[in-house]
Scaffold this motif. Structure first.
Motif, PDB file in Angstrom:
ATOM      1  N   THR A   1       0.636  -0.745  -0.111  1.00  0.00           N
ATOM      2  CA  THR A   1      -0.098  -0.434   0.237  1.00  0.00           C
ATOM      3  C   THR A   1       1.248   1.735  -0.365  1.00  0.00           C
ATOM      4  OG1 THR A   1      -0.242  -0.324   1.807  1.00  0.00           O
ATOM      5  CG2 THR A   1      -1.665  -1.234   1.507  1.00  0.00           C
ATOM      6  N   ARG A   2       0.075   2.546  -0.457  1.00  0.00           N
ATOM      7  CA  ARG A   2       0.794   3.478  -0.586  1.00  0.00           C
ATOM      8  C   ARG A   2       0.226   4.754   1.073  1.00  0.00           C
ATOM      9  NH1 ARG A   2       4.188   6.604  -3.624  1.00  0.00           N
ATOM     10  NH2 ARG A   2       4.814   4.996  -4.252  1.00  0.00           N
ATOM     11  N   GLY A   3       1.274   5.128   1.219  1.00  0.00           N
ATOM     12  CA  GLY A   3       0.452   6.377   2.354  1.00  0.00           C
ATOM     13  C   GLY A   3       1.135   6.768   3.433  1.00  0.00           C
ATOM     14  N   THR A   4       0.610   7.287   4.805  1.00  0.00           N
ATOM     15  CA  THR A   4       1.231   7.670   5.803  1.00  0.00           C
ATOM     16  C   THR A   4       1.284   6.534   7.008  1.00  0.00           C
ATOM     17  OG1 THR A   4       0.356   9.753   4.901  1.00  0.00           O
ATOM     18  CG2 THR A   4       1.235   9.342   6.838  1.00  0.00           C
TER      19      THR A   4
ATOM     20  N   VAL B   1       4.609   6.898   1.184  1.00  0.00           N
ATOM     21  CA  VAL B   1       5.592   6.166   0.658  1.00  0.00           C
ATOM     22  C   VAL B   1       4.751   4.227   0.306  1.00  0.00           C
ATOM     23  CG1 VAL B   1       7.009   7.341   2.512  1.00  0.00           C
ATOM     24  CG2 VAL B   1       5.987   5.258   3.424  1.00  0.00           C
ATOM     25  N   LEU B   2       5.497   3.774   0.207  1.00  0.00           N
ATOM     26  CA  LEU B   2       5.222   2.591   0.280  1.00  0.00           C
ATOM     27  C   LEU B   2       5.108   1.342   1.290  1.00  0.00           C
ATOM     28  CD1 LEU B   2       6.214   0.983  -3.330  1.00  0.00           C
ATOM     29  CD2 LEU B   2       3.919   1.531  -2.945  1.00  0.00           C
ATOM     30  N   SER B   3       4.373   0.696   1.786  1.00  0.00           N
ATOM     31  CA  SER B   3       4.533   0.143   2.449  1.00  0.00           C
ATOM     32  C   SER B   3       4.037  -1.638   2.782  1.00  0.00           C
ATOM     33  CB  SER B   3       3.580   0.847   4.179  1.00  0.00           C
ATOM     34  OG  SER B   3       2.480   0.887   4.053  1.00  0.00           O
ATOM     35  N   VAL B   4       4.283  -2.549   3.585  1.00  0.00           N
ATOM     36  CA  VAL B   4       4.227  -3.980   3.867  1.00  0.00           C
ATOM     37  C   VAL B   4       4.492  -4.712   5.385  1.00  0.00           C
ATOM     38  CG1 VAL B   4       5.577  -4.066   1.608  1.00  0.00           C
ATOM     39  CG2 VAL B   4       6.440  -4.908   3.489  1.00  0.00           C
ATOM     40  N   PRO B   5       3.622  -5.535   5.881  1.00  0.00           N
ATOM     41  CA  PRO B   5       3.209  -5.946   7.130  1.00  0.00           C
ATOM     42  C   PRO B   5       4.781  -6.192   7.758  1.00  0.00           C
ATOM     43  CG  PRO B   5       0.758  -6.627   5.304  1.00  0.00           C
ATOM     44  CD  PRO B   5       2.137  -5.664   4.478  1.00  0.00           C
TER      45      PRO B   5
ATOM     46  N   ARG C   1       2.839  -1.912  10.355  1.00  0.00           N
ATOM     47  CA  ARG C   1       3.804  -1.966   8.685  1.00  0.00           C
ATOM     48  C   ARG C   1       4.403  -1.363   8.600  1.00  0.00           C
ATOM     49  NH1 ARG C   1      -0.328  -3.371   5.077  1.00  0.00           N
ATOM     50  NH2 ARG C   1       0.730  -2.510   3.303  1.00  0.00           N
ATOM     51  N   VAL C   2       5.436  -2.056   7.918  1.00  0.00           N
ATOM     52  CA  VAL C   2       6.993  -0.884   7.675  1.00  0.00           C
ATOM     53  C   VAL C   2       6.956  -0.231   6.075  1.00  0.00           C
ATOM     54  CG1 VAL C   2       7.752  -2.662   6.767  1.00  0.00           C
ATOM     55  CG2 VAL C   2       9.685  -1.447   7.524  1.00  0.00           C
ATOM     56  N   GLN C   3       7.957   0.739   6.590  1.00  0.00           N
ATOM     57  CA  GLN C   3       7.861   1.681   5.335  1.00  0.00           C
ATOM     58  C   GLN C   3       8.873   0.529   4.039  1.00  0.00           C
ATOM     59  OE1 GLN C   3       9.689   5.145   5.381  1.00  0.00           O
ATOM     60  NE2 GLN C   3      10.767   6.031   3.418  1.00  0.00           N
ATOM     61  N   VAL C   4       8.911   0.663   2.830  1.00  0.00           N
ATOM     62  CA  VAL C   4       9.657  -0.828   1.673  1.00  0.00           C
ATOM     63  C   VAL C   4       9.731   0.688   0.273  1.00  0.00           C
ATOM     64  CG1 VAL C   4       9.344  -2.697   3.187  1.00  0.00           C
ATOM     65  CG2 VAL C   4       8.213  -1.605   1.070  1.00  0.00           C
ATOM     66  N   THR C   5      11.082  -0.017   0.581  1.00  0.00           N
ATOM     67  CA  THR C   5      11.002   0.904  -0.896  1.00  0.00           C
ATOM     68  C   THR C   5      12.166  -1.221  -1.858  1.00  0.00           C
ATOM     69  OG1 THR C   5      13.750   1.485  -0.619  1.00  0.00           O
ATOM     70  CG2 THR C   5      12.125   3.365  -0.267  1.00  0.00           C
ATOM     71  N   GLY C   6      11.989  -0.850  -3.483  1.00  0.00           N
ATOM     72  CA  GLY C   6      12.334  -1.440  -3.896  1.00  0.00           C
ATOM     73  C   GLY C   6      12.196  -1.892  -5.010  1.00  0.00           C
ATOM     74  N   ARG C   7      13.175  -2.387  -6.541  1.00  0.00           N
ATOM     75  CA  ARG C   7      13.155  -1.846  -7.744  1.00  0.00           C
ATOM     76  C   ARG C   7      12.026  -2.920  -8.111  1.00  0.00           C
ATOM     77  NH1 ARG C   7      17.198  -2.780 -12.384  1.00  0.00           N
ATOM     78  NH2 ARG C   7      16.539  -2.551 -13.805  1.00  0.00           N
TER      79      ARG C   7
ATOM     80  N   LEU D   1       8.868  -2.688  -7.031  1.00  0.00           N
ATOM     81  CA  LEU D   1       7.199  -2.867  -6.281  1.00  0.00           C
ATOM     82  C   LEU D   1       6.181  -1.209  -6.139  1.00  0.00           C
ATOM     83  CD1 LEU D   1       8.533  -3.247  -2.031  1.00  0.00           C
ATOM     84  CD2 LEU D   1       7.328  -4.976  -4.151  1.00  0.00           C
ATOM     85  N   ALA D   2       4.860  -2.024  -6.502  1.00  0.00           N
ATOM     86  CA  ALA D   2       3.934  -0.729  -6.558  1.00  0.00           C
ATOM     87  C   ALA D   2       2.592  -0.642  -5.727  1.00  0.00           C
ATOM     88  CB  ALA D   2       4.157  -0.818  -8.370  1.00  0.00           C
ATOM     89  N   ALA D   3       2.624  -0.670  -5.275  1.00  0.00           N
ATOM     90  CA  ALA D   3       0.296   0.019  -4.797  1.00  0.00           C
ATOM     91  C   ALA D   3       0.071  -1.248  -5.142  1.00  0.00           C
ATOM     92  CB  ALA D   3       0.337   1.028  -4.351  1.00  0.00           C
ATOM     93  N   GLY D   4      -0.319  -1.515  -4.610  1.00  0.00           N
ATOM     94  CA  GLY D   4      -1.896  -2.777  -5.261  1.00  0.00           C
ATOM     95  C   GLY D   4      -1.222  -4.129  -5.068  1.00  0.00           C
ATOM     96  N   GLN D   5      -0.126  -4.093  -5.046  1.00  0.00           N
ATOM     97  CA  GLN D   5       0.564  -5.530  -5.983  1.00  0.00           C
ATOM     98  C   GLN D   5       0.887  -6.412  -4.348  1.00  0.00           C
ATOM     99  OE1 GLN D   5       4.868  -4.768  -6.679  1.00  0.00           O
ATOM    100  NE2 GLN D   5       4.371  -5.474  -8.633  1.00  0.00           N
ATOM    101  N   ARG D   6       0.832  -7.995  -5.134  1.00  0.00           N
ATOM    102  CA  ARG D   6       0.775  -8.703  -3.414  1.00  0.00           C
ATOM    103  C   ARG D   6       1.825  -9.579  -2.888  1.00  0.00           C
ATOM    104  NH1 ARG D   6      -4.031 -13.027  -4.652  1.00  0.00           N
ATOM    105  NH2 ARG D   6      -2.854 -13.044  -6.191  1.00  0.00           N
TER     106      ARG D   6
END
Length: 379
Positions: free
Chosen positions: A71-74, A317-321, A360-366, A368-373
């Motif tokens: 997801t993308r957000g705060t 920012v992008l984040s994942v669990p 959740r934790v902020q992540v950056t990676g080549r 990666l986009a919001a909506g992916q699983r």
């Protein structure tokens, strides 16, 4: 299926950071490390070691694995503390008369300025707002800060206009005299236009909530005795913050207050102590928090609450669990991305802010986009 590897590309901009703090980041990193060690999978061998461009596909046998969305957000880092919900201020009303207590308020009663607080020998003692103790009779010709606060109180009660004292607010003149007569008429005592010492008491509040009494009806009271104790009617949460965490919290920080029944309500840090005091086995500073919606706190007093203080935030920012992170043997982390066709691939990521409340934790990676699983470890 054979595993190929995609070398990490340039890190995208993690998004704007509002009011970052070094200590908050350190706490977030520690919490993240603990969360990964305890809840996420661990890659025993480095799947990216010695690989070329490309991404490592994992076997499709994990198609039944639990997944979550990128997801993308705060995100916000939070400092969780124990606190006590009550009322602001702690005031003691000192009597300056001698005699028998013939009227007293009730514990829990709210008394506004301009009203009778108690009575000695059937003579009312009126509550007014001010911080300067009265040490003399206030009469025509008096000058000083005690007269200034009297004039301000008379204006607030509607017995005079602010312009009446604009030229000389410290002076007890005829306008003050007439305003005092109006006050005396309202209270129901002789309209002398003068205030004898002890006939009014000043407290730095527009109204006070009575919490204790220093005497009983019919009892004898002497000058210098505390007759009434009270607080303001403004709600407040008090937190004893460890001195080592002082840099993680600032005036103006937003908070979430969890009440004893589990309900939550927002608040704001209004003040922080500057002198650390002994608290248990360590040192602590006092943090005062004002609920944004005082009505949501109802009438709870001295109630234990939990306070979650937002100490740092990142936006867009992008984040994942956290449970989606895989710890790499050589250091760093990865996530297991699930393609629309059901195939899996490992993507190296850089971690940022950890939001403990959201898990959740902020992540950056080549790539990666919001909506992916992404695959998440079992809870």
């Amino acid at each position: 299926m054979t595993a190929g590897v995609e070398a990490p590309g340039p890190r995208p901009d993690p998004g704007p950071v509002r009011r970052p703090r070094r200590r908050a980041r350190a706490v977030a990193a520690l919490a993240l490390a603990l969360a990964v060690a305890g809840g996420a999978g661990l890659v025993l061998g480095d799947p990216f070691d010695g690989a070329s461009e490309g991404t490592a596909d994992t076997p499709t046998s994990r198609a039944d694995a639990a997944v979550a969305e990128v997801t993308r957000g705060t995100l916000s880092a939070r400092n969780v503390q124990k606190g006590e919900l009550g009322y602001r201020g702690d005031h003691k009303v000192v009597n300056n008369l001698g005699g028998v207590l013939t009227d007293l308020p009730s514990v829990g009663e709210v008394v506004r300025q301009g009203r009778v607080l108690y009575a000695v020998d059937d003579e009312p003692v009126v509550l007014l707002r001010g911080a300067v103790p009265v040490h003399r009779d206030l009469v025509l010709g008096a000058e000083g800060p005690d007269v200034r606060q009297l004039n301000a109180a008379l204006v607030a009660l509607g017995h005079a206009a602010e312009d009446d004292f604009a030229e000389d607010p410290d002076h007890f003149g005829w306008r003050t005299h007439r305003a005092v007569q109006d006050l005396q008429e309202r209270v129901g005592v002789e309209e002398t236009g003068r205030l004898e010492r002890g006939r009014v008491v000043f407290v730095p509040e527009r109204e006070i909530r009575v919490t204790a009494l220093g005497g009983a009806l019919g009892g004898t009271v002497s000058a210098g005795a505390v007759v009434v104790e009270g607080t303001s009617t403004r709600r407040q949460v008090t937190v004893a913050l460890s001195a080592s965490q002082q840099s993680e919290v600032a005036v103006g920080d937003g908070v979430t207050i969890t009440l004893p029944d589990g309900r939550t309500t927002p608040g704001v840090v209004r003040s922080m102590g500057t002198v650390a005091e002994r608290a248990g086995e360590g040192m602590a500073v006092q943090v005062l928090i004002e609920p944004t919606d005082p009505g949501a706190t109802r009438l709870l007093d001295r109630a234990p609450v939990e306070v979650s203080i937002v100490s740092a935030s990142v936006e867009d920012v992008l984040s994942v669990p956290v449970r989606a992170l895989l710890a790499r043997q050589g250091g760093g982390h990865a996530v297991e991305l699930v393609r629309p066709d059901g195939e899996h691939r490992l993507v190296p990521v850089e971690t940022g802010l950890f939001d403990a409340a959201a898990g959740r934790v902020q992540v950056t990676g080549r790539g990666l986009a919001a909506g992916q699983r992404v695959v998440v470890a079992d809870a």
